[in-house]
Enzyme design. Structure first.
Site, PDB file in Angstrom:
ATOM      1  N   HIS A 185      54.369  97.077  85.123  1.00  0.00           N
ATOM      2  CA  HIS A 185      55.646  96.408  84.878  1.00  0.00           C
ATOM      3  C   HIS A 185      56.603  96.499  86.057  1.00  0.00           C
ATOM      4  O   HIS A 185      57.489  95.666  86.214  1.00  0.00           O
ATOM      5  CB  HIS A 185      56.240  96.878  83.556  1.00  0.00           C
ATOM      6  CG  HIS A 185      55.493  96.281  82.417  1.00  0.00           C
ATOM      7  ND1 HIS A 185      54.461  96.935  81.789  1.00  0.00           N
ATOM      8  CD2 HIS A 185      55.546  95.042  81.888  1.00  0.00           C
ATOM      9  CE1 HIS A 185      53.950  96.125  80.893  1.00  0.00           C
ATOM     10  NE2 HIS A 185      54.582  94.976  80.922  1.00  0.00           N
ATOM     11  N   CYS A 225      50.987  83.268  80.229  1.00  0.00           N
ATOM     12  CA  CYS A 225      52.239  83.888  80.686  1.00  0.00           C
ATOM     13  C   CYS A 225      51.992  85.223  81.392  1.00  0.00           C
ATOM     14  O   CYS A 225      52.934  85.938  81.695  1.00  0.00           O
ATOM     15  CB  CYS A 225      53.221  84.056  79.543  1.00  0.00           C
ATOM     16  SG  CYS A 225      52.616  85.134  78.243  1.00  0.00           S
TER      17      CYS A 225
HETATM   18  C1  PEP Z   1      50.382  90.136  79.495  1.00  0.00           C
HETATM   19  O1  PEP Z   1      49.861  91.123  78.985  1.00  0.00           O
HETATM   20  O2  PEP Z   1      49.774  89.335  80.248  1.00  0.00           O
HETATM   21  C2  PEP Z   1      51.795  89.823  79.227  1.00  0.00           C
HETATM   22  C3  PEP Z   1      52.329  88.693  79.627  1.00  0.00           C
HETATM   23  O3  PEP Z   1      52.542  90.787  78.606  1.00  0.00           O
HETATM   24  P1  PEP Z   1      53.052  92.128  79.350  1.00  0.00           P
HETATM   25  O4  PEP Z   1      52.715  91.985  80.796  1.00  0.00           O
HETATM   26  O5  PEP Z   1      54.513  92.244  79.119  1.00  0.00           O
HETATM   27  O6  PEP Z   1      52.262  93.171  78.663  1.00  0.00           O
END
Ligand code: PEP
Ligand code: MG
Length: 562
Positions: A187, A487
């Site tokens: 993240h 996404c």
């Molecule tokens: C993913 O897992 O690709 C996603 C978009 O969610 P996050 O990165 O917030 O887990």
């Protein structure tokens, strides 16, 4: 330390930067070798001196800070002088603790009291821990932890950066970010791209290779870092930057392939401020609002009213453009204090995402109530809502029923588990749409922790197994006539974006800073080429061949966008 050295990591946010390095100091814990307090008065004075120095440092920073951070810094400085805290430390010293242990234990007692009072006081626990870490470092004769105050634009160098630290960086002063740890879909990497700051993670050896202010040159696209770059290195970097600008020139408007096959290009956002910023950009809405980013440092669950206000602001920013809000995805590497179900052996496989809100149902109900209220407040909005980490039809049904009950018209799911991908027609017979989270889908398909930098090759979305999962998801979309978007971070890679479109994805959501490169890549290729790239990539024997196969079919200008 003036030797030129080239290091490679994982490029996570394209763009180049050169400037002096500025170290982010890690927090240190208790000194386990410290002696028990033999003289409470002397040790008490040592701790008071350390706390005074911490308060003075914070006050000094407050003097140069802007309004909101000024208040926070001043309030934290006052907390460092709190008499209750100092008394608590004296008590621990009298019990025979050493100085750093006394600070830690007294802070913990104090934090518990604040949490019990709740509300604003509970929010102060984060500040209290900040004071603890600063005072501990001082008592151990070490520099205070955290992002330093930058006197000139610099490239931040850290072992790792917490998401909360990354989110509060000053874009004008941080030219780039280089971390020793982390992975492409951690993240921290996501937030760096969100801020549009060039960044490379997993640059092994970077923290040992330099001291503060060592000149650095960074290419956040390829993940290259040059320590003590020569003049020609900097020139070469500038040349790359120029070529990229040229390839991007004229890229504007709706996303579409050369022959007009439309692909919606959307922004990933984490706050109302992100939304306001993204909405000023040339993009078609938001395909992922990571709502948990709003609450990373919160001790208490936000009220429905507070959430309504934030969501209303986000919807207003985007006007009639689509906004896809993901409900709370807490757990694993995004723990939220108010949504904590206790320690787990394997948090990534634990009660995270929709599983957590099934246990703490009021969190989901409050959030959906707030979203419904926000939609009423902005009737012209195009609000879609989706749940994270769905693995079964029953979970999808649970979520969709809840959305219908409050009148939310578009209820979807994220495809992040192989279970949802291979049964996508089943989940899509219930949900209105699906959005593929390639970050988690890679993690779970390849059984490789997305936070573990060494596993980067396994986590690549170019892994044919991951591409097969995406193809299966799209087949489910075809069979049910439902929309499939992406996404995860893969959607922001211009070459991968072409493959995703070829597989049948009709919207791509990414850090706003990546939209123009993806749009330019689409414009260079027709839909048939994208399909061909997808076929070759899925049929490849490994990730490298999958990428090479797609690249062979790409227009040569695409390389300048990578
Ligand atoms: C993913 O897992 O690709 C996603 C978009 O969610 P996050 O990165 O917030 O887990
Ligand atoms: Mg995810």
């Amino acid at each position: 330390m003036t030797d030129r050295k080239v290091l490679y990591g994982i490029g996570v946010s394209a763009g180049t930067a050169s400037g002096p390095a500025a170290f982010v100091t890690p927090a240190v814990g208790i000194d386990h070798d410290e002696p028990a307090s033999a003289d409470v008065e002397v040790d008490g004075q040592r701790v008071r001196d350390a706390l005074d120095q911490v308060a003075a440092g914070l006050t000094e920073r407050a003097a140069h800070a802007t309004d909101s951070s000024k208040q926070i810094l001043e309030a934290t400085a006052a907390l460092a002088k709190d008499r209750g805290l100092v008394k608590g430390i004296d008590k621990e010293l009298k019990n025979g603790k050493g100085v750093t242990a006394a600070v830690h234990d007294a802070v913990e007692v104090y934090a518990k009291k604040l949490r019990k009072i709740g509300g604003y006081m509970a929010e102060r626990v984060t500040d209290l821990y900040d004071i603890r870490d600063r005072a501990t470092a001082r008592l151990r004769g070490l520099p205070e932890p955290g992002v330093p105050d930058l006197s000139e634009p610099s490239v931040l160098v850290a072992h790792d950066l917490a998401p909360a630290e990354t989110a509060t960086l000053d874009r004008d002063m941080v030219l780039g970010i280089v971390t020793e740890a982390g992975g492409a879909t951690s993240h921290t990497a996501i937030l760096a791209a969100q801020l549009g700051i060039p960044a490379a993670v997993k640059v092994t050896g970077i923290t040992e290779s330099l001291i503060d202010a060592t000149p650095l040159a960074l290419d956040g696209g390829v993940g290259e870092v040059i320590v003590n770059p020569s003049a020609s290195d900097v020139e070469e970097l500038e040349e790359r930057s120029r070529r990229r600008a040229q390839a991007l020139a004229g890229s504007s408007g709706e996303g579409a392939t050369k022959d007009g096959h439309k692909v919606k290009l959307l922004a990933n956002i984490g706050t109302a401020a992100d939304a306001a910023n993204a909405a000023t950009m040339d993009l078609e809405g938001s395909g992922l609002f990571r709502t948990e980013f709003l609450f990373l440092d919160r001790e208490q669950a936000p009220t429905v009213e507070e959430q309504t206000e934030t969501y209303t602001s986000v919807l207003k920013s985007f006007g009639e453009r689509r906004v896809v809000v993901r409900t709370l995805d807490a757990g694993a590497d995004k723990p939220l204090a108010f949504a904590d179900l206790g320690p787990e052996e394997n948090p990534a496989l634990g009660q995270r995402g929709v599983r957590l809100t099934q246990v703490r149902e009021e969190l989901m109900d409050d959030q959906l109530a707030a979203l419904a209220a926000a939609r009423e407040a902005v009737p012209s909005s195009d609000l879609w809502v989706m749940a994270p980490m769905v693995a079964t039809v029953d979970e999808a049904q649970w979520f969709v029923d809840k959305c219908r009950a409050v009148g939310l018209p578009k209820a979807g799911i994220m495809v992040e588990t192989p279970a949802a991908a291979i049964r996508s027609a089943n989940v899509l017979s219930i949900a209105d749409f699906a959005s593929i989270g390639t970050n988690d889908l890679s993690q779970y398909t390849m059984a490789a922790d997305r936070l573990q930098g060494e596993l980067a090759p396994l986590l690549s979305p170019w892994q044919p197994a991951v591409l097969s999962m995406i193809r299966e998801t799209c087949r489910g979309g075809d069979a049910t006539g439902k929309h499939i978007g992406v996404c995860g971070e893969a959607g922001g890679d211009p070459l991968m974006a072409l493959v995703l479109v070829g597989l049948g994805v009709s919207s791509l959501s990414m850090a706003p800073s990546k939209v123009s490169a993806v749009r330019a890549a689409l414009r260079l290729h027709d839909f048939e080429t994208c399909k061909q790239m997808a076929n070759y990539a899925v049929d490849a024997v490994n990730a490298k061949e999958a990428r090479d196969a797609a690249l062979r079919l790409a227009d040569p200008v695409l390389r300048d966008l990578l």
